[in-house]
Write an enzyme that holds these catalytic residues in place. Structure first.
Site, mmCIF file in Angstrom:
data_model
loop_
_atom_site.group_PDB
_atom_site.id
_atom_site.type_symbol
_atom_site.label_atom_id
_atom_site.label_comp_id
_atom_site.label_asym_id
_atom_site.label_seq_id
_atom_site.Cartn_x
_atom_site.Cartn_y
_atom_site.Cartn_z
ATOM 1 N N ASP A 9 -3.410 -4.263 0.867
ATOM 2 C CA ASP A 9 -2.167 -4.003 0.166
ATOM 3 C C ASP A 9 -1.079 -4.866 0.832
ATOM 4 O O ASP A 9 -1.282 -5.370 1.939
ATOM 5 C CB ASP A 9 -1.857 -2.504 0.319
ATOM 6 C CG ASP A 9 -0.451 -2.164 -0.057
ATOM 7 O OD1 ASP A 9 -0.088 -2.411 -1.221
ATOM 8 O OD2 ASP A 9 0.305 -1.700 0.815
ATOM 9 N N ASP A 11 3.117 -4.506 0.584
ATOM 10 C CA ASP A 11 4.289 -3.801 1.121
ATOM 11 C C ASP A 11 3.855 -2.633 1.999
ATOM 12 O O ASP A 11 3.126 -1.741 1.546
ATOM 13 C CB ASP A 11 5.157 -3.236 -0.015
ATOM 14 C CG ASP A 11 5.916 -4.304 -0.774
ATOM 15 O OD1 ASP A 11 6.721 -5.003 -0.164
ATOM 16 O OD2 ASP A 11 5.691 -4.420 -1.998
ATOM 17 N N ASP A 171 -1.408 1.454 2.798
ATOM 18 C CA ASP A 171 -0.473 2.378 3.445
ATOM 19 C C ASP A 171 -0.116 3.585 2.590
ATOM 20 O O ASP A 171 0.610 4.454 3.055
ATOM 21 C CB ASP A 171 0.842 1.657 3.811
ATOM 22 C CG ASP A 171 1.653 1.287 2.581
ATOM 23 O OD1 ASP A 171 1.040 0.845 1.585
ATOM 24 O OD2 ASP A 171 2.875 1.440 2.599
HETATM 25 O O1 LIG Z 1 6.193 -2.983 -4.445
HETATM 26 C C1 LIG Z 1 5.639 -1.877 -4.657
HETATM 27 O O2 LIG Z 1 6.156 -0.930 -5.275
HETATM 28 C C2 LIG Z 1 4.257 -1.639 -4.132
HETATM 29 O O3 LIG Z 1 3.769 -2.675 -3.357
HETATM 30 P P1 LIG Z 1 2.351 -2.507 -2.589
HETATM 31 O O4 LIG Z 1 1.343 -2.179 -3.650
HETATM 32 O O5 LIG Z 1 2.179 -3.879 -1.971
HETATM 33 O O6 LIG Z 1 2.554 -1.445 -1.566
HETATM 34 MG MG LIG Z 2 1.963 -0.485 0.171
#
Ligand SMILES: O=C(O)COP(=O)(O)O
Ligand SMILES: [Mg+2]
Length: 224
Positions: A9, A11, A171
């Site tokens: 993932d 963020d 996360d």
């Molecule tokens: O930007 C978001 O809402 C989620 O991003 P992610 O899937 O990389 O955690």
């Molecule tokens: Mg994330």
């Protein structure tokens, strides 16, 4: 046997993007006279991409959001985020060593994020990380996004990997759910943006720091 694939993932997992997400979100919602949000609010706001983040900020502030208001706000968010990246965003401690370790061991690496692909790619570029990844997919790359299994399976396919020899690292809820939906083992990290303790999401394992993500650990997860 084919090379194993590790799907990350973005963020809150690869990169600590909180300061920049909050700055761009606050710039966006200021146009609608909403009070700024704080970094703690991100745990409830992030996970489904920028559109949902804006919708959730309005809900948090108890302000209705008409459908025709959303599109210009999303454009405002994208323009601000793009203009300022990589900003304060930084890879989490130990990440680069971990990418190097698995690259050297012949693993395929990929990114599966609900961030728009058009924002994820320049951010990874700006931090010099793009070269590690055989595939980078965003929330708008396919017709579906995490937690739909097809987002993760499509990412593994694009990377040239095999879903029988893959793990997901994330996360938050959508990452663990997408792994469960695709029948793939998962590693959860507790340093990102989750509204609940990640252990309660039932990942295969929780690590507290990337240094704990050893070849031995990942090999063990792959044969489960
Ligand atoms: O930007 C978001 O809402 C989620 O991003 P992610 O899937 O990389 O955690
Ligand atoms: Mg994330």
């Amino acid at each position: 046997m084919s090379k194993p694939t590790i799907v990350f993932d973005l963020d809150g997992t690869l990169i600590d993007t909180a300061t920049d997400l909050v700055a761009s979100l606050n710039y966006t919602i200021a146009a609608a006279d909403l009070e700024p949000v704080g970094a703690d609010d991100l745990n409830h706001l992030v996970g489904h991409g920028a559109r949902v983040m804006i919708e959730r900020a309005f809900a948090l502030r108890g302000k209705p959001l008409a459908e025709d208001e959303l599109s210009p706000l999303l454009d405002r968010f994208i323009a601000h985020y793009q203009a300022n990246m990589p900003g304060e965003s930084q890879p989490y401690p130990g990440l680069i060593d971990t990418l190097d370790r698995f690259e050297a061991a012949g693993y395929r690496l990929a990114v599966c994020t609900n961030k728009m692909e058009g924002l994820a790619r320049p951010l990874l570029d700006g931090l010099g990380l793009t070269r590690y990844f055989s595939a980078i997919t965003g929330g708008d790359t396919f017709a579906v996004r995490k937690p739909d299994a097809q987002h993760l399976l499509g990412t593994i396919e694009k990377a040239g990997g095999d879903p029988q020899r893959a793990i997901m690292v994330g996360d938050s809820r959508n990452d663990i759910l997408v792994a469960q939906n695709a029948n793939i083992p998962s590693i959860a990290v507790p340093f990102g943006y989750s509204d609940v303790a990640v252990a309660t999401l039932n990942p295969t394992i929780v690590i507290n720091h990337f240094d704990e993500m050893t070849l031995e650990l990942v090999e063990k997860l792959l044969i489960q």
